[in-house]
Design a protein around this motif. Structure first.
Motif, short mmCIF file in Angstrom:
data_model
loop_
_atom_site.label_atom_id
_atom_site.label_comp_id
_atom_site.label_asym_id
_atom_site.label_seq_id
_atom_site.Cartn_x
_atom_site.Cartn_y
_atom_site.Cartn_z
N LEU A 129 -4.64 13.29 0.62
CA LEU A 129 -5.78 12.42 0.24
C LEU A 129 -6.25 12.70 -1.18
O LEU A 129 -6.23 13.83 -1.62
N ARG A 138 -3.54 6.37 -0.01
CA ARG A 138 -4.97 6.21 0.25
C ARG A 138 -5.34 6.78 1.62
O ARG A 138 -6.39 7.36 1.80
N LEU A 139 -4.45 6.57 2.60
CA LEU A 139 -4.75 7.00 3.97
C LEU A 139 -4.01 8.28 4.35
O LEU A 139 -4.15 8.77 5.47
N ASP A 167 1.44 6.22 2.34
CA ASP A 167 0.20 5.50 2.07
C ASP A 167 -0.76 6.53 1.48
O ASP A 167 -1.41 7.28 2.22
N ARG A 180 5.59 8.15 6.22
CA ARG A 180 6.52 7.59 7.19
C ARG A 180 7.93 7.70 6.63
O ARG A 180 8.19 7.26 5.50
N ASP A 216 8.36 7.04 15.20
CA ASP A 216 8.46 7.83 13.97
C ASP A 216 9.90 7.93 13.48
O ASP A 216 10.14 8.49 12.41
N THR A 233 0.50 16.78 6.14
CA THR A 233 -0.38 15.89 6.89
C THR A 233 -1.40 15.25 5.96
O THR A 233 -1.48 15.57 4.77
N ALA A 234 -2.21 14.38 6.54
CA ALA A 234 -3.11 13.53 5.75
C ALA A 234 -3.98 14.32 4.78
O ALA A 234 -4.12 13.94 3.61
N GLU A 235 -4.54 15.44 5.26
CA GLU A 235 -5.51 16.14 4.41
C GLU A 235 -4.90 16.64 3.11
O GLU A 235 -5.60 16.76 2.11
N LEU A 241 4.92 17.07 11.37
CA LEU A 241 4.08 17.11 12.55
C LEU A 241 3.87 18.49 13.18
O LEU A 241 2.76 18.84 13.58
N LEU A 289 -0.84 8.86 4.89
CA LEU A 289 0.22 8.70 5.89
C LEU A 289 1.60 8.83 5.26
O LEU A 289 1.84 8.26 4.20
N ASP A 324 0.82 -1.22 0.00
CA ASP A 324 0.00 0.00 0.00
C ASP A 324 0.85 1.26 0.00
O ASP A 324 0.32 2.37 -0.02
#
Lengths: 326, 730
Positions: B730, B603-604, B601, B608, B671, B725-727, B644, B606, B418
């Motif tokens: 996506l 889709r989510l 990731d 890393r 992390d 960040t995620a937003e 972060l 994320l 993923d």
């Protein structure tokens, strides 16, 4: 912190008596003490219930799993019965908080924990949950981590627990003991949506004590797991999460238990997703179609619009992880 | 180069103060036990701008143990003599001197009580009423000050004719230092003398601050700070709470302890300001830069204008004939920012190094090759030659060690389940500063030495590295040398900042220890009872406390024998380092190339970080173990900055809504992946006599853009705002 008195209950009866007199129960104290320091909580009397005999994990005669209210998060996560019967519970617990907190915090306290909404925790901000009628600063404020489901015009705070999402998915019951004896409440009825009374968070009567959380007997084999999506990889609350348990027999999903976290004012059961799954054969497209229903009714706010899509994808991913793509 | 054998310098030694720290014996500011101490707790403003109309202290004063509630209503008029801080125009916040509220969280009162609990409870009972005005805390759209400007060539003309033109705006949020140890102060008056135990990165600075605020001679103020639990710049000025502690102690006649809460750290100390950094660039089709413009906006308070060296990298990192810059501060109803690790440079390099990555992609050239094509031969901002600039070598070593050339250059081309995998790199620069410093050196007849300087060790390992330098220069074993710091009575040291402590204090220590060793050698060769009598002093070395003729180790004696025979209890001297006066002859900078691999990731949403490598051109490395501690820590800071860290203000009332470590996220162990640091061999004597260029700042520069560039390579999406960040994904 406001001054308070502290007593330690030697047995259940004296605990209940103290509770009747308005004492607040404390066990691990990992939420309550923090909030007392911030003067969000101002109890006059604390009743330490740590010595009460509520620390067992047992399999009931009917095949349910009963977790005592004072079982520590770490103990519950590591318990062989929990691990084998409901991996979703172990995973949700182990993805929660930090090792130190999991060693202190109890299962009963976990489901009682209060929201992480920063306006709730700042006594100089408006918050209907903390001070009914004062307004909700989060509604038009910084609300990235807030709820998109189960919200009201008075409160949009999430319930922060992970394991409560697993309990909601598995349709657990909360066992309570009060002066009038024992009763049990369905998990879905135990935690209350804010409505116009966000200060009321649980269906508890005065002085009632949580004694255990019980997971009913479920059809076997049951595969389950918990997925937590968050900005950093440990020691953080969920942006979104999904608890999934599937009973698949002869290649067909016979039972599906699905709930989401990080998105609701309470752990958010997803019956529409469950209904979409039951009677179907696992497939990638099934997961996608079922997950499309995960955010039904969502009311996103200015900074958490992304949660609607992220929630669907989280549920989709976890359906695939638990159910496979065969 | 010292004739002395180098056994401690360059050795991978653990911290000399490590045992004290891990056994809890190191005393940080709040840990000092002072007889008769009472406690103060600050009451913070709950409005973002306006006026205090009343303070009701009755409930607080009625609490048992509460001694006093201090505020502008009863505080004495304080001197506040002129004391301009470097790089800071305007007038500092005057504590409890009037009814004005300049920002949310400003101290408006302080409760002093015999116990901490009573003071805390009392602080909650103080009722402050306000006349609130609407604060302005959002930099977007807010008017800026007159800009600082720099220009060379004609950027408009060059951009108009450039075959490749790009225009981007990058955004960086406010970051807070968040050292582990909260800021805290203990103040005690003995008559007209004030002693303060403080968390500070500069005892002399805190001393000066207190002296000017209270209108005293600096000699009447002593500041003690033997251990500092992290700083990253937050300890570089005397904050209001230091003044409040001293004021409360004077008012109550009792020593006062005052610690900020974690929440108060967010508005009681400074921060890395919010930035908008606009870049326009022009290049030829082969990626050779012709012009770059930098439109920089940064938040500051209304009462002080905070400036940092954000303009420097844009002037000298790459070769190009045309540069123009405007650096505009935007005054808001906030408190004043302060230097945070890699100040200015880390911000500028995020923008510039992201832009370079965008250009590399646009013209289809490897990002390292693009940088090599734009590598300057001299510092084009000053025309000076570089003292040392090994950026090419940083790229070469980094690329080899990281496996850079194995990457598929196309974005979104590598997948692992993923996860989309990407690699990115960035360059970084920081000035190789050094300041005047002094150190006293004392050698006792028992063969032990004491070296002292009023510097600080906020974590880089000053105690250890100075001990290493002193041990080799004196010819003593590490265990025979004690280095002390953190007391304003000690010889002068500059602020513990700018990664210049080793260059500055280290050079003073080297000087003092060299002088003392030579003093001992002179004593021996002129002493007819010494086996070294008549020897050429230049041939005498000292090792393990024994002086001997190089090449003839049997001819010699120990310090102990020498001093005892001469009836001396000790030898003493003062070492110093003085920054060269007059214009620099060289361009002095430290450099890095940072490499990152991330998994996204998509889709989510994320991100890393999987692994990172930093390669540093930082001159001589005195203490490799501690250098790693710096470099890895800087990378961790950069990961936080990239993914972060973000101080969030509710612009409705100026409140910081994530003023705690549950909501202001910093990386946790999970992390932090495989991090590696490589230091190029170096010894830059143009910077200082010991050849070091400083490491503490450069290690955070270049990290965030390397990660952002890796995210682009992984996903094909360019996120021009930190944190990622995620937003955004996506």
């Amino acid at each position: 912190m406001h001054p308070f008195s502290f007593t330690k209950a030697a047995d259940t009866r004296s605990a209940l008596a103290a509770g009747q007199r308005g004492g607040r129960y404390i066990a691990g104290g990992t939420t309550l003490v923090d909030l007392m320091r911030e003067t969000v909580e101002r109890p006059e009397t604390l009743v330490d219930i740590s010595d009460l005999p509520l620390r067992d994990v047992t399999v009931t005669e009917r095949g349910g799993l009963r977790i005592g209210a004072l079982v520590r998060m770490a103990e519950a996560a590591a318990h062989p019965k929990v691990r084998t019967l409901h991996p979703v519970i172990s995973q949700a617990l182990e993805l929660s908080a930090s090792a130190q907190l999991r060693n202190m915090a109890t299962i009963g306290g976990n489901i009682m924990q209060r929201t992480r909404c920063t306006y709730f925790r700042d006594v100089t901000a408006a918050c209907n949950k903390r001070e009914p009628g004062s307004g909700c600063a989060a509604l038009e404020g910084f609300n990235r981590t807030h709820a998109i489901l189960g919200t009201s015009d008075d409160c949009v705070a999430t319930h922060p627990s992970d394991v409560a999402v697993a309990f909601a998915a598995l349709e657990a019951r909360v066992h309570l003991l009060g002066p009038d004896g024992e009763r049990s409440v369905a998990f879905a009825d135990f935690l209350l949506r804010p409505g116009s009374t966000p200060n009321r968070e649980q269906a508890l009567r005065k002085g009632e004590l949580i004694t255990a959380v019980e997971i009913p007997a479920l059809a076997r084999p049951l595969k389950s797991g918990y997925l937590k999506v968050r900005d950093r990889q440990s020691y953080e609350f969920a942006l979104t999460s999904a608890a999934v348990a599937l009973h698949i027999r002869a290649g067909v999903i016979r039972e599906a238990k699905v709930a989401a976290g990080g998105v609701g004012t309470v752990p958010w059961k997803l019956p529409a997703v469950e209904r979409h799954l039951i009677g179907e054969r696992p497939s990638k497209s099934l997961w996608t179609q079922a997950a499309e229903r995960a955010a039904d009714g969502a009311r996103p706010l200015e900074h958490n619009r992304f949660k609607t899509e992220l929630l669907k994808r989280t549920v989709e991913r976890q359906l695939r992880i638990v159910g496979g793509t065969a | 180069m010292s004739p002395q054998p180098q056994t401690a310098v360059g050795a991978p030694l653990s911290r000399v103060d490590g045992r004290l720290k891990v056994t809890g014996q190191a005393k940080y500011a709040i840990d000092h036990d002072i007889a008769g101490v009472v406690h103060a707790v600050i009451v913070d403003s709950s409005i973002g701008r306006g006026r205090i109309t009343g303070i009701d202290t009755r409930a607080a004063l009625a609490q048992p143990g509460v001694l006093k509630v201090l505020s502008h209503l009863n505080a004495p008029v304080l001197a506040y003599l002129p004391n301009p801080l470097a790089g800071m125009a305007g007038e500092r916040l005057h504590v409890f001197q009037d009814d004005k509220v300049h920002f949310h969280g400003q101290p408006v009162a302080a409760v002093v009580a015999t116990t901490l609990e009573a003071a805390q409870h009392g602080a909650g009972l103080v009722k402050v009423t306000y006349e609130a005005e609407q604060p302005s805390t959002d930099m977007a759209g807010a008017p800026g000050d007159e800009p600082l400007k720099y220009a060379r060539g004609d950027t408009d003309k060059a951009l108009a004719s450039a075959p490749v033109r790009m225009e981007m705006t990058y955004r960086l949020p406010r970051n807070n230092h968040n050292p582990m140890e909260p800021h805290a102060t203990i103040a005690r008056w003995d008559g007209e003398k004030l002693t303060v135990w403080d968390k500070t990165q500069w005892v002399v600075g805190t001393q000066t601050e207190l002296a000017t605020v209270f209108g005293m001679a600096p000699e009447s103020v002593r500041v003690i700070s033997p251990f500092v639990g992290g700083g990253f710049g937050s300890g570089l000025r005397g904050w209001p709470h230091v003044i409040i502690a001293a004021l409360a102690a004077r008012d109550t006649g009792r020593p006062v302890k005052l610690s900020l809460t974690r929440k108060q750290m967010f508005f009681g100390t400074g921060f890395r300001p919010t930035y908008e950094y606009g870049v326009r660039l022009g290049s030829d089709r082969r990626g050779r830069l012709t012009a770059m413009t930098h439109d920089i906006r940064a938040e500051t308070s209304r009462y002080e204008t905070f400036l940092e060296y954000t303009m420097v990298p844009g002037q000298m990192l790459y070769s190009m004939p045309n540069v123009s810059q405007e650096y505009r501060t935007v005054p808001l109803d906030v408190h004043t920012p302060l230097f945070m690790r890699g100040p200015g440079y880390a911000t500028a390099c995020y923008a510039i190094e992201s832009a370079m990555d965008e250009l590399a992609h646009k013209v289809g050239i490897d990002p390292i090759e693009l940088r090599l094509r734009n590598e300057p031969e001299e510092d084009e901002s000053s025309g000076l030659p570089f003292s040392t600039r090994k950026l090419r070598e940083c790229y070469a070593v980094g690329a080899r060690e990281f496996g850079w050339h194995r990457r598929n250059p196309g974005p979104r081309t590598t997948r692992d389940g993923d996860w989309l995998i990407g690699t990115g790199m960035a360059a970084g620069v920081y000035d190789a500063g050094r300041q005047d410093a002094q150190a006293s050196v004392r050698l006792d007849a028992d063969g032990t030495a004491l070296v002292q300087s009023a510097t600080t060790d906020m974590g880089p390992g000053t105690y250890t590295s100075q001990t290493q330098l002193a041990a080799d220069a004196l010819g003593l074993r590490m265990g025979k040398v004690t280095f002390r710091l953190g007391d304003s009575l000690m010889p002068y040291a500059p602020p513990h900042a700018g990664a210049w402590t080793l260059a500055s204090v280290g050079s003073a220590v080297q000087d003092g220890c060299d002088k003392l060793r030579k003093q001992a050698i002179k004593l021996a060769v002129e002493d007819d009872k010494s086996p070294l009598h008549g020897a050429d002093p230049d041939t005498v070395v000292v090792s393990a406390g024994r002086l001997y003729v190089k090449g003839n180790p049997s001819r010699g004696e120990t310090y102990r024998q020498l001093l005892t025979r001469n009836n001396l209890t000790r030898l003493e001297t003062m070492g110093s380092f003085t920054r060269p006066t007059g214009p620099e002859r060289h361009s002095l900078f430290t450099y890095t190339a940072v490499f990152a691999e991330v998994a996204v990731d998509a889709r989510l949403g994320l991100v890393r970080v999987r692994r990172m490598l930093g390669v540093y051109d930082a001159g001589r490395i005195i203490s490799p173990e501690l250098a790693d501690s710096q470099a890895l820590g800087g990378m961790v800071g950069g990961i936080g900055q990239a993914l972060l860290e973000h101080t969030v203000i509710d612009h409705r009332d100026g409140r910081i809504v994530n003023a705690d470590l549950a909501n202001y996220l910093v990386p946790v162990n999970a992390d932090i992946p495989d991090l590696k640091a490589i230091y190029l061999d170096g010894d830059d004597r143009e910077v200082d006599p010991i050849g070091v260029k400083g490491l503490g700042e450069i290690v955070q520069v270049g990290v965030a853009p390397a990660i952002a560039n890796a995210v682009f390579h992984a996903t094909g999406r360019r996120i021009r705002e930190l944190p990622i960040t995620a937003e955004a994904l996506l």
